[in-house]
Design an enzyme around this catalytic site. Structure first.
Site, mmCIF file in Angstrom:
data_model
loop_
_atom_site.group_PDB
_atom_site.id
_atom_site.type_symbol
_atom_site.label_atom_id
_atom_site.label_comp_id
_atom_site.label_asym_id
_atom_site.label_seq_id
_atom_site.Cartn_x
_atom_site.Cartn_y
_atom_site.Cartn_z
ATOM 1 N N THR A 253 42.266 -5.331 17.270
ATOM 2 C CA THR A 253 43.154 -5.318 16.093
ATOM 3 C C THR A 253 42.295 -5.428 14.843
ATOM 4 O O THR A 253 41.777 -4.425 14.370
ATOM 5 C CB THR A 253 44.199 -6.466 16.127
ATOM 6 O OG1 THR A 253 43.563 -7.682 16.494
ATOM 7 C CG2 THR A 253 45.307 -6.145 17.103
ATOM 8 N N THR B 209 43.049 -17.072 26.079
ATOM 9 C CA THR B 209 42.472 -16.531 24.861
ATOM 10 C C THR B 209 43.414 -15.508 24.268
ATOM 11 O O THR B 209 44.500 -15.275 24.766
ATOM 12 C CB THR B 209 41.154 -15.815 25.136
ATOM 13 O OG1 THR B 209 40.676 -15.310 23.891
ATOM 14 C CG2 THR B 209 41.371 -14.644 26.072
ATOM 15 N N GLU C 176 37.555 -13.497 11.734
ATOM 16 C CA GLU C 176 37.905 -12.848 10.472
ATOM 17 C C GLU C 176 37.044 -13.391 9.330
ATOM 18 O O GLU C 176 37.066 -14.579 9.032
ATOM 19 C CB GLU C 176 39.397 -13.023 10.187
ATOM 20 C CG GLU C 176 40.237 -12.151 11.123
ATOM 21 C CD GLU C 176 41.726 -12.365 10.988
ATOM 22 O OE1 GLU C 176 42.470 -11.505 11.461
ATOM 23 O OE2 GLU C 176 42.138 -13.392 10.437
#
Lengths: 403, 403
Positions: A153, A190, A274
């Site tokens: 993603t 996870t 991120e």
């Protein structure tokens, strides 16, 4: 951003398992976002799933199918998590499982579904249905690298690891892929990880091996402290090698290889967290229990003040000390706590270590990979937790992206 | 940055208490950083302090002095927390208390010390000693506004509230100041807050009033989840009004005024949270217990994903739902949970509410002050927690500032 370079290594085929990846247009057009895996007859599979109470429709379905039937295929989409979608979300999952089952000639309950991506939007089941024949046509033993790419993603790079293990029973292969970059604080699982081997492993042993490996790998990482609604980790044993895992020494050797592979995949997730610019390992030793060590390690690893200091490369030990102090250990003797950044002594005797050298500490703190070593000096248990720093890009990515 | 405008209101003098503020050069030259308060004979004081295990030297000293003697003065410095400084830090506190005691003609144990600022640097006790005579010269009934300014660190504005309460026993005044912007997740106390009244209040009642007020105000805010080493909140009753707090109705009326004042000060801290652009109230109702309501409220309020969505003004309800789901309530019935952003229905029945209107939700989420209302529909307990958003400026401030 991500920490360092990390090209995808060679991912060995696992006899008995085939993978096909295509672009179904789930969220964006033309990007690979649908993966199908098929398992030879005789394969076994174990899965662990998120403990978030708002579990996505595919998570509930996957658990039910694994409990009630013998899996023959996995269907994985990215771009849409199918979470918070109510009964319509459940119908979408059922529709895709039934379609893939009819193509493969198995029961719908033999298909295990997984989704990741935006929460709260209905899964475009028609578009997935339409792409399934092409995914089945693409099935190949050598589809691992494409699949690692097809489950991403906000990940900036695919994540995979592969090894061969020499057992007394014979050689076996172990290959795994994972995705995950934000909303990462797995609880019993996870984001998404798939590990397969051609070893022949009984179902109870398979479950235990997976549970133990996840406990020391995916359950010991955090990007932002947020546990996803879709976390899942699957371990598949096709048995195609004919090597039966039963001798005590073989089980230990295999478990060690599995643990190491899961830890490497988990660290890959953190290194691609991120906005990450540095990876941090928080190693707590001398704890009174594993739970206590985990609490201290996660409190430090999830402190926004520690994570912004890490971004700055600033050896701001006062923040580490404050985080240890608020971790909820009521009878902590602070004078006995010792903290190192890598090999640099930072804290001892309740204050700054006499051996502290600011320039050396700053150098260590500015590395790509940093380790905090925190010794509580009150027991024998120890734990390592991995996380990444908190950067401008973390804020930018999460202010712009609708997860 | 800070949320909205918030000029300091008129702060009424509290007869029996005087304040003096000067620039001692603790960390920067020429900025007010040292506050002295003196209490008339007959005053009483109660304090609550951080539960961080690494408590600063002044916190340990303040607790001991409050336990062993009758307070006559407070000494407060900003710029240096005197935390993580070992025995040398304790000697620095003792030195300043002794110096102020000798000027005022009281015992050193009658001086209650407080420090806030950088962790891990030795307090410049000499510079503080040198500035104490000027601080005592500056003592005035009307020194509240200057003191609110003199206790700031990264705060962008001073914080104070003041009111008059008509009791059956007679009119009394209640005035308080606070500071705090980062490392804010108070545990049994706040960063630094001082509230004084001229009511006459017995010591046990004073302690109870403070404990109850802190529980619903300073202990219900979070900027970054990090509990400071120096949190402290003090409530002082000078008794100078002659109004004795004893009638049940008076106690209730006073407690309500104190709670309201503490909540306003606590919200001021959040609205001036590091990098804050929006204030968020998370109101959890229908909980099975207060502890459960607090856990859900803090899990949502401290989620980096929720806080970055708030920064973006994005009604990203999937992140709110995911945070509620991971708050550790094992038997939560997710279908019964209802979530509103202000008056906009967001989540019900495990998914998006049929009444959801994206444009309306986006408008509400982009306001200066936003409220999430989360009804768990499983009990009667409720809690409100306040926080702020997570912005680029939070990262900048904490990557640049050595706290």
């Amino acid at each position: 951003m991500a920490v360092g370079e990390s090209p995808l290594p060679t991912l060995h085929a696992v006899p008995g398992l085939r993978l096909g990846t295509v672009a179904a247009g789930v969220r964006k057009v033309g990007e690979p976002d649908l993966v199908v895996m098929t398992l030879e007859a005789g394969s076994r599979m174990a899965g662990v799933f998120t403990r978030n109470q708002f579990r996505a429709a595919p998570v509930r379905s996957a658990e039910a199918h694994l409990r009630d039937d013998i899996p023959r295929a996995l269907i994985i989409n990215t771009g849409n998590a199918n979470a918070g979608t109510g009964p319509a979300g459940e119908r979408a999952v059922d529709q895709n499982c039934a379609r893939l089952a009819s193509i493969l000639g198995c029961r719908p309950t033999q298909v295990i579904p997984f989704s990741t991506g935006v929460i709260g939007e209905l899964l475009p089941a028609e578009r997935i249905d339409a792409a399934l024949p092409a995914a089945v046509d693409a099935l190949s033993d050598n589809g691992w690298a494409a699949a690692a790419d097809g489950i991403r993603t906000t990940d900036t790079r695919p994540k995979g690891r592969s090894c061969r293990v020499e057992l007394e029973a014979g050689p076996v292969t172990l290959t795994g892929i994972a995705k995950g970059s934000g909303m990462i604080r797995p609880d019993m699982a996870t984001m998404l990880a798939y590990i397969a081997t051609d070893a022949d492993i009984d179902q109870p042993l398979l479950r235990n091996l997976l549970r133990d490996a996840v406990a020391v790998s995916f359950n010991r990482i955090s990007v932002d402290g947020d546990t996803s609604t879709n976390d899942a980790c699957a371990l598949i044993a096709t048995g195609a090698s004919g090597s039966k895992l039963s001798a005590e020494a073989d089980i230990r050797r295999f478990a060690d290889a599995l643990d190491a592979l899961c830890i490497e995949l988990a660290r890959e997730i953190v290194a691609d967290g991120e906005g990450a610019t540095r990876e941090l390992a928080v190693r707590v030793t001398g704890a009174g229990s594993v739970a206590e060590a985990e609490r201290v390690a996660f409190t430090v690893a999830e402190s926004p003040l520690v994570k912004t200091a890490l971004f700055a490369g600033d050896p701001n030990w006062g923040r580490i000390l404050a985080a240890v102090g608020r971790a909820g250990i009521d009878d902590l003797e602070v004078d006995r706590v010792r903290i190192h950044i890598d090999d640099c002594a930072i804290v001892e005797g309740g204050g700054l270590s006499p051996d502290y050298r600011e320039s050396l500490a700053a150098e260590r703190m500015a590395a790509d990979r940093v380790t905090f070593r925190i010794d509580l000096d009150r027991g024998d248990d120890e734990v390592t937790v991995w996380t990444c720093d908190f950067s401008y890009d973390y804020v930018r990515i999460n202010a712009e992206y609708r997860s």
